[in-house]
Design a protein around this motif. Structure first.
Motif, PDB file in Angstrom:
ATOM      1  N   ASP A   1     -25.195  -4.405  45.047  1.00 49.61           N
ATOM      2  CA  ASP A   1     -25.380  -3.100  44.418  1.00 49.61           C
ATOM      3  C   ASP A   1     -25.204  -3.272  42.914  1.00 49.61           C
ATOM      4  O   ASP A   1     -24.107  -3.615  42.455  1.00 49.61           O
ATOM      5  N   PRO A   2     -26.257  -3.072  42.118  1.00 47.47           N
ATOM      6  CA  PRO A   2     -26.139  -3.329  40.673  1.00 47.47           C
ATOM      7  C   PRO A   2     -25.158  -2.401  39.977  1.00 47.47           C
ATOM      8  O   PRO A   2     -24.628  -2.749  38.918  1.00 47.47           O
ATOM      9  N   ALA A   3     -24.911  -1.231  40.541  1.00 48.57           N
ATOM     10  CA  ALA A   3     -24.003  -0.277  39.905  1.00 48.57           C
ATOM     11  C   ALA A   3     -22.545  -0.695  40.071  1.00 48.57           C
ATOM     12  O   ALA A   3     -21.740  -0.584  39.138  1.00 48.57           O
ATOM     13  N   THR A   4     -22.194  -1.185  41.249  1.00 48.97           N
ATOM     14  CA  THR A   4     -20.801  -1.532  41.531  1.00 48.97           C
ATOM     15  C   THR A   4     -20.534  -3.032  41.506  1.00 48.97           C
ATOM     16  O   THR A   4     -19.385  -3.455  41.466  1.00 48.97           O
ATOM     17  N   ARG A   5     -21.608  -3.824  41.561  1.00 45.43           N
ATOM     18  CA  ARG A   5     -21.523  -5.279  41.674  1.00 45.43           C
ATOM     19  C   ARG A   5     -20.778  -5.699  42.947  1.00 45.43           C
ATOM     20  O   ARG A   5     -20.178  -6.764  43.008  1.00 45.43           O
TER      21      ARG A   5
END
Length: 216
Positions: A87-91
């Motif tokens: 997830d690019p938002a949360t890594r």
């Protein structure tokens, strides 16, 4: 009786890919059996692993894997797409993974069909060699399976018929991996002795020779 060793292996590990040609050659040329034991990558087993690790770990990994591939004369590129979704938002790596679960269960099915080593060699080349974009689409995986002497549709059907069996097999392998002495991949284990990393392959061969490894 043939010598044998366990190979704990993940479809998301570049070092697992880089190791395989040497294992295939070893098995082809010597009276030794490689027991392929597929595990989930650390990002799936521990979703926050890369969030906690020092950033230099990732930077070094990327530099070292390209260098090692060049040293070994192997084609290499980080896969498109990555077998594990982040997830690019949360890594973080969510539990819902569109690729790695299927790949891992296919690896179990191929191993149970007696073609595990050939299957992971062909599929990992498709994913990691940089010769294929969108390896998950079209006939790429089916063609890799066919080169390993397997039918992809039949493997998928077997998994769909009993998914709990394949999940349980992964869990069993992961427990055995830790019992062997490490959590990472590739991990080779011979008579209870762990050899972690593709750079320990020569030591594995050295130990096999001490135990009587013979050419075919």
């Amino acid at each position: 009786m043939s010598l044998n060793f366990d190979l704990f292996w993940s479809f998301r590990s570049p070092y697992s890919y880089l190791l395989l040609p040497r294992v295939v050659e070893l098995v082809a040329a010597h009276d030794v059996v490689c027991n392929v034991r597929i595990v989930y990558p650390i990002a799936v087993r521990q979703a926050d692993f890369f969030q906690k690790v020092d950033p230099l770990w990732v930077f070094y990994l990327m530099r070292d894997t390209y260098r090692e591939a060049e040293y070994l004369g192997m084609p290499y590129r980080w896969p498109k797409p990555d077998p594990v979704y982040m997830d690019p938002a949360t890594r973080l790596y969510p539990p819902e993974q569109p690729h790695i679960h299927r790949l891992s269960h296919l690896g179990i099915a191929a191993t149970e069909a007696g073609r595990g080593l050939a299957f992971i060699r062909e599929v990992s080349h498709t994913i990691w060699s940089g010769t294929v974009d969108d390896w998950h689409e079209g006939d790429h995986l089916a063609e890799a399976a066919a080169r390993a002497g397997l039918d992809l549709a039949a493997l998928d059907a077997a998994i769909a018929a009993n998914p709990d069996h394949y999940r349980a097999a992964i869990e069993t392998n992961q427990e055995a991996q830790r019992a062997a002495g490490h959590y990472g991949v590739p991990l080779m284990a011979l008579d209870g002795e762990p050899f972690f990393g593709q750079d320990r392959f020569d030591q594995l061969v050295w130990r096999l020779k001490q135990k009587g490894l013979e050419a075919r």
